[in-house]
Design an enzyme around this catalytic site. Structure first.
Site, PDB file in Angstrom:
ATOM      1  N   ASP A 261      -0.863 -12.044  12.418  1.00  0.00           N
ATOM      2  CA  ASP A 261      -2.001 -12.724  13.040  1.00  0.00           C
ATOM      3  C   ASP A 261      -3.242 -11.848  12.824  1.00  0.00           C
ATOM      4  O   ASP A 261      -3.155 -10.702  12.357  1.00  0.00           O
ATOM      5  CB  ASP A 261      -1.744 -13.035  14.521  1.00  0.00           C
ATOM      6  CG  ASP A 261      -2.600 -14.228  14.988  1.00  0.00           C
ATOM      7  OD1 ASP A 261      -3.609 -14.536  14.325  1.00  0.00           O
ATOM      8  OD2 ASP A 261      -2.266 -14.848  16.018  1.00  0.00           O
TER       9      ASP A 261
HETATM   10  C1  NOJ Z   1      -5.649 -16.087  15.690  1.00  0.00           C
HETATM   11  C2  NOJ Z   1      -4.697 -17.117  16.205  1.00  0.00           C
HETATM   12  O1  NOJ Z   1      -3.795 -16.535  17.122  1.00  0.00           O
HETATM   13  C3  NOJ Z   1      -3.882 -17.821  15.124  1.00  0.00           C
HETATM   14  O2  NOJ Z   1      -3.226 -18.903  15.705  1.00  0.00           O
HETATM   15  C4  NOJ Z   1      -4.757 -18.250  13.991  1.00  0.00           C
HETATM   16  O3  NOJ Z   1      -3.976 -18.868  12.995  1.00  0.00           O
HETATM   17  C5  NOJ Z   1      -5.505 -17.054  13.428  1.00  0.00           C
HETATM   18  N1  NOJ Z   1      -6.320 -16.457  14.473  1.00  0.00           N
HETATM   19  C6  NOJ Z   1      -6.377 -17.419  12.241  1.00  0.00           C
HETATM   20  O4  NOJ Z   1      -7.446 -18.172  12.645  1.00  0.00           O
END
Ligand code: NOJ
Length: 716
Positions: A261
């Protein structure tokens, strides 16, 4: 040598690490913007994938650089959050889950993939598969709700839809995207519902609740998985060897790409399990994380980790190989521009997509209460539309609508006006969504007084759910309670609509209103979908995919509780209950009314006794007692009455839909594989225990409406 072997043999360490490095484009109101230096880094082979970049011209310009101006010409992965639609925004996943309709789940993912690929995207960060039993956690909006079985069906449908498993070309299809199941795992168990907080879950809970949707995604061929930000029992998921390596890679057999993430590898320093980026990078790589999203940890830390002997070049090569394999599976080496060159989607296709969004919207609405006030009478002439969500275009889209355009969303006011051209619809917001100014309440009361019926539109702003949107008090924000109390005090019939990304704490309003609907965030066609249900053009069929608490103090509350040694008994103080409130929820999991009334009878199974390899056919008769044609979703639960480990009072094992004309009856059939009754035994190995099981079938998890049948499992 095949392509990947040749590339690996030719790559420098910097180029290898580049393939593991994902960089974000920022976004401005006008669209994506690149940080300075990004193009140069792509040219040097230091970036293998991008996120938050969309639009075929934007994507192709960078893909050109990757393919034509780098030493090895390796195309880029282009990742994007397509959580509930891309341009055509569909209902939030929690809402769509309420349709209990896997075909719809698949279709909306398919259409989103078609739009995203036309924009040059080849990888989506979806589906979100986090089971959660805590509406304080804002991300409850992004997933399928509280139940692992629903999560499994949702996972399969979404992966099929995104990856176009139906097409002979599979992932190479220009209209297919690689799906990323996220956030692995138990992210929805975050402490006190606070986003990014630690979770402390037992291995049993992992096996029974949090892992099954991910196992289903892997079986469906999901191309990528994203570990969650948080830690389980002190081990951050980004570095969780037992779950990522032992369970996901070895046990579940996942061969795809693991993508961190956002900044999560660098955050291992904040978690306190790495002293510097080299240690962070080594921990993540050892756990099997292939791509570093925006952490800069692999680019800055891996060379040092290699020099210090914390990682091997073989481990780096293995990660690079998985990334290149995904690019190959996507057909990017043959034609890196295939996705961005489809041109703007044809107008007819986008009309059909809006139609699907409307269908998804109305199938997602849950009619929570109704004393007969709905559907609205065709003779109504004076309607008062009140509340801050009635004319809230941008809010209708919900929390993930990056490429969506709020201008395209239909408000509740517009939907009703289009559906009821002969009625006069007076509108007053009364209050804003979160402000405490009540000076507009008088005007709302004024129009309420002269109306035949009041439609009260309450709820949250879209940004109050989704990521980083936990709420300790998930009720109506601002002065909305004051508005509702004033309006209910008029004594007029009031129909209340709740727009939200979670069940909101609204017990008092529920008691005072003639009809109550969960209208979630339904996307671009919200207003039309809501009007279809209010007017009876569409007979509501949605069911709650999550238990709706009375008050936040009941959280976590869910239907699959284990039995207590002292089950709640109103007459016995020493039983499992509260002094100040009932133990039952405001609305049970599966609750959802229709304008029809269904009765169920004659539950039967084709076998009274069965063995592990058997399949049971379970049937029951359903009658539509009228007055409208309608559709009912029926739930099959099971309970293992005596087992080596106490089993939940109810466990969902299947759902079935039946559509019936007034006074028509029909039979629903469930097929239940006896294997589905096995569970992790005391040693956590899967066990099938002989003995009595109760099958419970009905319209929701409310025990009062369930038909029961005992069957017996035989040894072997
Ligand atoms: C953080 C989020 O937790 C995740 O769900 C997302 O895909 C990423 N950012 C990218 O935007």
């Amino acid at each position: 040598m095949n392509r990947i072997d040749k590339l690996l043999a030719a790559m420098t360490l910097e180029e290898k690490i580049g393939q593991l490095n994902m960089i974000a484009a920022g976004y401005a109101i006008t669209g994506p913007v690149l940080a300075s230096g990004t193009e140069e880094d792509i040219r040097a082979g230091r970036i293998g994938s991008l996120l938050n970049l969309w639009g075929s011209a934007n994507v192709n310009a960078l893909q050109q650089i990757a393919v034509h101006n780098t030493r090895l010409g390796i195309p880029l992965l282009i990742g994007f959050d397509v959580v509930h639609g891309h341009k055509t925004i569909f209902p939030i996943p929690l809402a769509e889950a309420a349709s209990f309709d896997p075909l719809l789940w698949e279709q909306s993912a398919r259409e989103a993939a078609i739009e995203a690929t036309a924009d040059g995207v080849n990888l989506v960060f979806a589906p979100m598969l986090d089971i959660t039993r805590d509406p304080r956690w804002g991300r409850i909006a992004e997933g399928p709700g509280e139940d692992p079985w629903v999560g499994e069906q949702f996972a399969k449908a979404k992966v099929r839809g995104f990856q176009d498993a139906g097409s002979a070309q599979g992932l190479t299809d220009a209209r297919a995207v690689a799906a990323t199941a996220k956030h692995f795992c138990a992210y929805g168990a975050a402490l006190a519902g606070r986003d990014y907080a630690s979770a402390d879950v037992s291995d049993r809970q992992l096996l029974e609740i949090y892992l099954p949707p991910f196992a289903a995604a892997v079986t469906a061929g999901c191309a990528a998985i994203m570990p969650a930000f948080h830690d389980i029992d002190g081990v951050p998921m980004t570095a969780h060897v037992p779950l990522l390596q032992d369970w996901l890679r070895r046990k579940a057999g996942f061969e795809g790409v693991i993508i961190s993430d956002y900044n999560a590898i660098a955050e291992l320093l904040h978690h306190g399990i790495a002293a510097d980026l080299a240690e962070a990078a080594a921990s993540a790589l050892q756990a099997g994380v292939d791509i570093d999203m925006m952490g800069g940890a692999y680019s800055q830390g891996l060379p040092a980790a290699l020099a210090r002997g914390l990682v091997s070049i073989e481990a780096i090569d293995a990660a690079v190989r998985r990334v290149l394999s995904l690019k190959e599976r996507l057909g990017l080496f043959e034609d890196p521009f295939r996705r961005g060159s489809a041109g703007a989607p044809a107008c007819r296709a986008s009309m059909a997509r809006r139609e699907l969004a409307r269908e998804a919207g109305r199938r997602s609405i849950v009619l929570l209460t109704n004393d007969g006030t709905l559907p609205l009478s065709r003779n109504l002439r004076h309607i008062a539309l009140i509340g801050p969500l009635a004319d809230a275009r941008a809010e209708m889209l919900g929390p993930w609508a990056l490429a969506g355009n709020a201008a395209n969303a239909v408000t509740i006011q517009e939907g009703l006006a289009a559906a009821l051209p002969n009625a006069e619809i007076a509108f007053a917001p009364g209050v804003t969504i979160a402000g405490d100014d009540t000076s507009g309440v008088a005007a709302a009361l004024e129009i309420g007084r002269t109306a035949e019926i009041i439609i009260l539109c309450l709820g949250e702003a879209a940004a109050m759910s989704g990521e980083a949107a936990s709420r300790a008090n998930p009720g109506l924000p601002g002065a909305q309670h004051a508005l509702a109390n004033a309006i209910l005090g008029l004594g007029k019939p009031v129909v209340t609509l709740i727009s939200s990304g979670r069940p909101l704490m609204i017990s008092k309003i529920a008691a005072g209103t003639k009809a109550l609907l969960a209208t979630w965030f339904l996307g671009v066609e919200a207003g039309h979908a809501i009007a279809d249900v209010l007017t009876g053009k569409f007979n509501p069929a949605g069911k709650l995919p999550v238990t709706w608490p009375r008050e936040v103090g009941q959280v976590p509350i869910f239907y699959a509780e284990r039995p207590s040694g002292r089950p709640a008994n109103p007459d016995d103080p020493y039983t499992s209950k509260y002094l100040d409130m009932p133990v039952t929820p405001l609305f049970f999991f599966g609750h959802g009314l229709s304008y029809s009334r269904f009765s169920m009878s004659n539950l039967r199974a084709d076998k009274a006794e069965f063995r592990r390899a058997d399949e049971l056919i379970i049937e029951l008769d359903v009658l539509n007692e009228g007055p409208s044609a309608g559709e009912e979703t029926i739930f099959l639960f099971a309970r293992d009455l005596v087992a080596s480990v106490a089993r939940p009072l109810l466990e969902l094992k299947g759902t079935c839909k039946i559509a019936l004309a007034p006074r028509e009856s029909g039979t629903v059939h469930f097929r239940l594989a006896a294997e589905a009754l096995a569970f992790p035994g005391r040693d956590l190995a899967r066990v099938f225990e002989p003995g009595e099981f109760l099958l419970l079938v009905g319209p929701s998890a409310d025990p009062r409406g369930l038909l029961k049948l005992k069957v017996r499992a035989l040894p072997g």
